[in-house]
Enzyme design. Sequence first.
Site, PDB file in Angstrom:
ATOM      1  N   VAL A  93       0.800  -1.229   0.000  1.00 36.32           N
ATOM      2  CA  VAL A  93       0.000   0.000   0.000  1.00 36.32           C
ATOM      3  C   VAL A  93       0.838   1.287   0.000  1.00 36.32           C
ATOM      4  O   VAL A  93       0.286   2.378   0.015  1.00 36.32           O
ATOM      5  CB  VAL A  93      -1.032   0.056   1.158  1.00 36.32           C
ATOM      6  N   ASN A 129      -4.463   0.391   8.336  1.00 37.26           N
ATOM      7  CA  ASN A 129      -3.872  -0.393   9.423  1.00 37.26           C
ATOM      8  C   ASN A 129      -2.487  -0.930   9.089  1.00 37.26           C
ATOM      9  O   ASN A 129      -1.678  -1.150  10.000  1.00 37.26           O
ATOM     10  CB  ASN A 129      -4.837  -1.568   9.735  1.00 37.26           C
ATOM     11  N   TYR A 150       9.975   4.765  13.309  1.00 36.44           N
ATOM     12  CA  TYR A 150       8.623   4.291  13.651  1.00 36.44           C
ATOM     13  C   TYR A 150       7.831   5.396  14.349  1.00 36.44           C
ATOM     14  O   TYR A 150       6.693   5.691  13.972  1.00 36.44           O
ATOM     15  CB  TYR A 150       8.713   3.049  14.545  1.00 36.44           C
ATOM     16  N   SER A 166       0.085   4.822  16.986  1.00 31.46           N
ATOM     17  CA  SER A 166       0.720   4.005  18.038  1.00 31.46           C
ATOM     18  C   SER A 166       0.912   4.844  19.297  1.00 31.46           C
ATOM     19  O   SER A 166       1.086   6.064  19.222  1.00 31.46           O
ATOM     20  CB  SER A 166       2.088   3.524  17.561  1.00 31.46           C
TER      21      SER A 166
HETATM   22  N1  LIG Z   1       0.797  -4.832  17.985  1.00 32.94           N
HETATM   23  C1  LIG Z   1       1.069  -3.739  18.648  1.00 32.94           C
HETATM   24  O1  LIG Z   1       1.457  -3.776  19.827  1.00 32.94           O
HETATM   25  C2  LIG Z   1       0.911  -2.388  17.990  1.00 32.94           C
HETATM   26  C3  LIG Z   1       1.117  -1.249  18.779  1.00 32.94           C
HETATM   27  C4  LIG Z   1       0.976   0.002  18.190  1.00 32.94           C
HETATM   28  C5  LIG Z   1       0.635   0.115  16.848  1.00 32.94           C
HETATM   29  N2  LIG Z   1       0.450  -1.013  16.116  1.00 32.94           N
HETATM   30  C6  LIG Z   1       0.093  -0.829  14.697  1.00 32.94           C
HETATM   31  O2  LIG Z   1      -1.040  -1.610  14.367  1.00 32.94           O
HETATM   32  C7  LIG Z   1      -0.982  -1.968  12.984  1.00 32.94           C
HETATM   33  C8  LIG Z   1      -1.175  -3.472  12.870  1.00 32.94           C
HETATM   34  O3  LIG Z   1      -0.137  -4.102  13.592  1.00 32.94           O
HETATM   35  P1  LIG Z   1      -0.174  -5.639  14.040  1.00 32.94           P
HETATM   36  O4  LIG Z   1       0.401  -5.701  15.396  1.00 32.94           O
HETATM   37  O5  LIG Z   1      -1.484  -6.231  13.752  1.00 32.94           O
HETATM   38  O6  LIG Z   1       0.957  -6.191  13.025  1.00 32.94           O
HETATM   39  P2  LIG Z   1       1.052  -7.514  12.155  1.00 32.94           P
HETATM   40  O7  LIG Z   1       2.469  -7.610  11.720  1.00 32.94           O
HETATM   41  O8  LIG Z   1       0.436  -8.666  12.881  1.00 32.94           O
HETATM   42  O9  LIG Z   1       0.122  -7.151  10.904  1.00 32.94           O
HETATM   43  C9  LIG Z   1       0.477  -6.141  10.009  1.00 32.94           C
HETATM   44  C10 LIG Z   1       0.100  -6.595   8.608  1.00 32.94           C
HETATM   45  O10 LIG Z   1       0.457  -5.551   7.691  1.00 32.94           O
HETATM   46  C11 LIG Z   1       0.975  -6.168   6.527  1.00 32.94           C
HETATM   47  N3  LIG Z   1       1.817  -5.227   5.795  1.00 32.94           N
HETATM   48  C12 LIG Z   1       3.069  -4.805   6.116  1.00 32.94           C
HETATM   49  N4  LIG Z   1       3.514  -3.974   5.181  1.00 32.94           N
HETATM   50  C13 LIG Z   1       2.533  -3.847   4.265  1.00 32.94           C
HETATM   51  C14 LIG Z   1       2.423  -3.107   3.063  1.00 32.94           C
HETATM   52  N5  LIG Z   1       3.420  -2.339   2.626  1.00 32.94           N
HETATM   53  N6  LIG Z   1       1.265  -3.207   2.347  1.00 32.94           N
HETATM   54  C15 LIG Z   1       0.260  -3.997   2.764  1.00 32.94           C
HETATM   55  N7  LIG Z   1       0.325  -4.725   3.909  1.00 32.94           N
HETATM   56  C16 LIG Z   1       1.450  -4.645   4.637  1.00 32.94           C
HETATM   57  C17 LIG Z   1       1.747  -7.355   7.060  1.00 32.94           C
HETATM   58  O11 LIG Z   1       2.008  -8.344   6.045  1.00 32.94           O
HETATM   59  C18 LIG Z   1       0.853  -7.863   8.162  1.00 32.94           C
HETATM   60  O12 LIG Z   1      -0.053  -8.835   7.702  1.00 32.94           O
HETATM   61  C19 LIG Z   1       0.376  -1.487  12.467  1.00 32.94           C
HETATM   62  O13 LIG Z   1       0.199  -0.255  11.802  1.00 32.94           O
HETATM   63  C20 LIG Z   1       1.181  -1.292  13.740  1.00 32.94           C
HETATM   64  O14 LIG Z   1       2.203  -0.329  13.609  1.00 32.94           O
HETATM   65  C21 LIG Z   1       0.571  -2.260  16.646  1.00 32.94           C
END
Ligand SMILES: NC(=O)c1ccc[n+]([C@@H]2O[C@H](COP(=O)([O-])OP(=O)(O)OC[C@H]3O[C@@H](n4cnc5c(N)ncnc54)[C@H](O)[C@@H]3O)[C@@H](O)[C@H]2O)c1
Length: 249
Positions: free
Chosen positions: A64, A90, A158, A145
Site C-alpha cells: 500500500v 492499518n 517508527y 501508536s
Molecule cells: N501490535 C502492537 O502492539 C501495535 C502497537 C501500536 C501500533 N500497532 C500498529 O497496528 C498496525 C497493525 O499491527 P499488528 O500488530 O497487527 O501487526 P502484524 O504484523 O500482525 O500485521 C500487520 C500486517 O500488515 C501487513 N503489511 C506490512 N507492510 C505492508 C504493506 N506495505 N502493504 C500492505 N500490507 C502490509 C503485514 O504483512 C501484516 O499482515 C500497524 O500499523 C502497527 O504499527 C501495533
Amino acid sequence: MIFIKGKVVIITGAASGIGRKTAKLFAERNAKLIINDINEENINQLKEELLNEGATVKAICGDVSNSNVVKGIMKTAIDTYGEINILCNNAGVWWPNQDSNVENLEEDVWDKILSINLKSVFLCTKYAIPHMKEGKGGSIINISSMAALRGWINMDAYTASKGGIISLTKSLAAEYGSYGIRVNAICPGSIKTPLTEKIQLKTGYPKNPLGRVGYPEDIGKLILFLASSDSDFITGGVFPVDGGRSIRQ
Ligand SMILES: NC(=O)c1ccc[n+]([C@@H]2O[C@H](COP(=O)([O-])OP(=O)(O)OC[C@H]3O[C@@H](n4cnc5c(N)ncnc54)[C@H](O)[C@@H]3O)[C@@H](O)[C@H]2O)c1
C-alpha cells in the site's frame, strides 16, 4: 450491536494481528469487505476463511505504499460494490532490529518505514476520499501508536511515521468534515500480535495500570465504533487503547 451491515469497508494489512481480527468483526456484522495485505498467502487464506463463514469479501494483495496498488484497491471496491464507506489504514511495520536513533539509522530504512507506515495512509486516503465525497461521506480510521504519544528510544523512524499519522488525521478531519467524512486515529499500546510477540515474549509486556496485555479485539472494537454512525459526532480524535500505559511512566 454496532450497526455496520452492508457498509463497504477497506482494511489494509488485514492478513495478521489487528487487521485480521478487525476484518472478522466487520464480517460478523455483514459488512462488504475489501481486505489487502502484502502477504499473498495469508490474505488469500483469510479470504477463504471469511467466504466459508458466509462473508462478502474480496482480497487484494499488494504494497500500500505503491500508488498503483492503492488505485487498484479503490477501483476493485467501486467496481464490486459501487461505493466506499469505511477505510481502515492499518498496514504497518515495526522493525526494531533496523530502526534506531537518528545517528545510527540508515537513510534507506527511514525511507522504507516512513513509506510503508505514513505514505500508505496518504495514498489510501487520497484515492478513497473522492469516492466518499460522491457518496454520503465516510469514516477513515488510521492506526497510529502509543509510540507517537510518548516517544520511544531507538525507534525514531517508527515514532515519526506514527506521529505523522496523528497530524495528518487532524488536518484531514478539518478539511473533509463538511463532506460528512470523519477521520480518527487510534494509538494501540502493546497488543499481542505477530508484530510484537517474538520480542515481547522475551522481555515481557510493558506494565500498564489495567495490568493485562492488549489483544487485537481491543483495537477492533474501537475501529467498529469509529466506523459506525454511533460515533457520528467524533472526528479528528486520537484515542489511546493501551490499558492506560501512555499516562504511566
Ligand atoms: N501490535 C502492537 O502492539 C501495535 C502497537 C501500536 C501500533 N500497532 C500498529 O497496528 C498496525 C497493525 O499491527 P499488528 O500488530 O497487527 O501487526 P502484524 O504484523 O500482525 O500485521 C500487520 C500486517 O500488515 C501487513 N503489511 C506490512 N507492510 C505492508 C504493506 N506495505 N502493504 C500492505 N500490507 C502490509 C503485514 O504483512 C501484516 O499482515 C500497524 O500499523 C502497527 O504499527 C501495533
